[in-house]
Design an enzyme around this catalytic site. Structure first.
Site, short mmCIF file in Angstrom:
data_model
loop_
_atom_site.label_atom_id
_atom_site.label_comp_id
_atom_site.label_asym_id
_atom_site.label_seq_id
_atom_site.Cartn_x
_atom_site.Cartn_y
_atom_site.Cartn_z
CB SER A 189 -0.87 0.01 1.27
OG SER A 189 -1.51 1.25 1.42
CE1 TYR B 76 -4.04 -2.48 5.15
CE2 TYR B 76 -3.42 -0.17 4.79
CZ TYR B 76 -3.82 -1.41 4.29
OH TYR B 76 -4.01 -1.56 2.94
P1 NAP Z 1 -11.85 -5.63 -1.08
O1 NAP Z 1 -12.39 -5.05 -2.32
O2 NAP Z 1 -12.61 -5.40 0.19
O3 NAP Z 1 -11.72 -7.22 -1.32
C1 NAP Z 1 -11.25 -8.03 -0.33
C2 NAP Z 1 -11.24 -9.47 -0.84
O4 NAP Z 1 -10.54 -10.24 0.10
C3 NAP Z 1 -12.61 -10.10 -0.95
O5 NAP Z 1 -12.62 -11.00 -2.03
C4 NAP Z 1 -12.77 -10.84 0.38
O6 NAP Z 1 -13.73 -11.90 0.20
C5 NAP Z 1 -11.35 -11.32 0.59
N1 NAP Z 1 -10.86 -11.50 1.95
C6 NAP Z 1 -10.95 -10.64 2.99
N2 NAP Z 1 -10.33 -11.15 4.07
C7 NAP Z 1 -9.81 -12.35 3.69
C8 NAP Z 1 -9.07 -13.35 4.38
N3 NAP Z 1 -8.73 -13.22 5.66
N4 NAP Z 1 -8.70 -14.45 3.69
C9 NAP Z 1 -9.05 -14.59 2.40
N5 NAP Z 1 -9.76 -13.69 1.71
C10 NAP Z 1 -10.14 -12.58 2.36
O7 NAP Z 1 -10.34 -5.19 -0.77
P2 NAP Z 1 -9.27 -4.45 -1.71
O8 NAP Z 1 -9.41 -3.02 -1.51
O9 NAP Z 1 -9.32 -5.01 -3.08
O10 NAP Z 1 -7.91 -4.87 -0.99
C11 NAP Z 1 -7.03 -5.85 -1.53
C12 NAP Z 1 -5.62 -5.53 -1.13
O11 NAP Z 1 -5.26 -4.23 -1.59
C13 NAP Z 1 -5.33 -5.53 0.38
O12 NAP Z 1 -4.07 -6.12 0.60
C14 NAP Z 1 -5.27 -4.07 0.73
O13 NAP Z 1 -4.45 -3.80 1.86
C15 NAP Z 1 -4.63 -3.52 -0.54
N6 NAP Z 1 -4.83 -2.09 -0.72
C16 NAP Z 1 -6.06 -1.59 -0.98
C17 NAP Z 1 -6.22 -0.21 -1.16
C18 NAP Z 1 -7.55 0.42 -1.47
O14 NAP Z 1 -7.62 1.66 -1.45
N7 NAP Z 1 -8.58 -0.34 -1.76
C19 NAP Z 1 -5.10 0.63 -1.05
C20 NAP Z 1 -3.86 0.08 -0.77
C21 NAP Z 1 -3.74 -1.29 -0.62
P3 NAP Z 1 -14.46 -12.64 1.46
O15 NAP Z 1 -15.22 -11.59 2.19
O16 NAP Z 1 -15.31 -13.69 0.81
O17 NAP Z 1 -13.36 -13.24 2.26
#
Ligand code: NAP
Length: 263
Positions: free
Chosen positions: A155, A168
């Protein structure tokens, strides 16, 4: 709010860099993980997707299959050792090898300041955001092909942990170090790189992106004047995972609209 989660990437715009390859992407039934699976699948990979809930897995599998993508969907909470091992075993049983692992799962269980954080929250952050990535790779490593590629999803918070999600951010800083350490350890057989996304409106980030004040403040610090899309993150991940990046290991690409230029 504009929809930044559309999977706008169409097969006409992209190549087929992953023909014959097998890619395992954790936490991939929505958001960034799903878009990565979608992108790698459109480029010819057989993709193995997973998350905690069967219903989410089933829905995501159907969406990918509808686009002609070869996909295996499994339930895998990354903290569950049996489910992690099953993820690798089922992948190897079906495809016989692993070419790409994208470690994408993360949790952000608390908004407390670091010194006010409960031990249970600290444990969860370390476990989901860092430790299980290592344990998954321990299980996967016997099956990684020569020329294989690992991508961690960190991130922009890794570089300057924001208050409200400081710990985090620190776990995401750890992934930058893990990328370098494993790049050395796994070379020359396997490359290890990392993508550090800026803000992308997903379920995970909704507490930030649904708040107009915070959102405007982020846009104010973003030279490209928009939030990221899940497809932006998928494109960078696909590059690092592909042979186009065959001389790159131990590196992190920040995909944040120029935000890091202003840190
Ligand atoms: P998201 O849209 O909320 O999607 C999260 C996904 O992870 C879902 O498919 C969820 O499905 C699954 N999940 C959650 N907890 C889990 C666990 N313990 N084990 C297995 N699967 C799990 O999240 P996102 O924003 O795409 O985030 C993905 C990554 O990007 C993360 O590492 C986050 O730190 C990083 N990131 C995101 C942002 C942002 O602004 N969005 C910025 C920087 C970094 P289920 O509910 O079915 O488990």
């Amino acid at each position: 709010m504009e929809n930044n989660n559309n999977n706008n990437t169409s097969s006409s715009k992209i190549g087929r860099r992953f023909e014959g390859k097998v890619a395992v992407i954790t936490a991939s039934t929505q958001g960034i993980g799903f878009s990565i699976a979608h992108r790698l699948g459109l480029e010819g990979a057989s993709v193995v997707i997973s998350s905690r809930r069967q219903r989410n897995v089933d829905e995501a599998v159907e969406k990918l299959k509808a686009q002609g993508i070869d996909v295996l969907g499994l339930v895998c909470h990354v903290s569950n050792q049996q489910q992690r091992r099953n993820l690798i075993q089922q992948t190897v049983q079906k495809y016989g090898k692993i070419d790409v692992v994208v470690s994408n799962a993360a949790a952000n269980p608390s908004v407390d300041a670091i010194l006010d954080s409960q031990e249970s929250a600290l444990d969860k952050l370390w476990e989901i955001n860092v430790k299980t990535s290592i344990l998954l790779l321990q299980d996967a490593s016997p099956y990684l092909t020569k020329g294989s590629s690992i991508v961690f999803i960190s991130s922009i918070s890794a570089y300057q942990p924001p208050s409200g999600m400081a710990m985090y951010g620190v776990t995401k800083t750890a992934l930058l170090g893990l990328t370098k350490a494993l790049a050395t350890e796994m070379a020359p057989h396997t490359r290890v790189n990392c993508v550090a996304p800026g803000t992308v409106p997903t379920h995970f980030a909704s507490f930030i992106t649904d708040n107009d004040t915070i959102r405007d403040s982020i846009l104010g610090k973003t030279p490209l004047k928009r939030l990221g899309t899940t497809d932006d993150m998928a494109a960078a991940t696909a590059f690092l995972a592909s042979d186009d990046a065959s001389y790159i290991t131990g590196e992190t690409i920040v995909v944040a609209g120029g935000m890091s230029a202003r840190l």
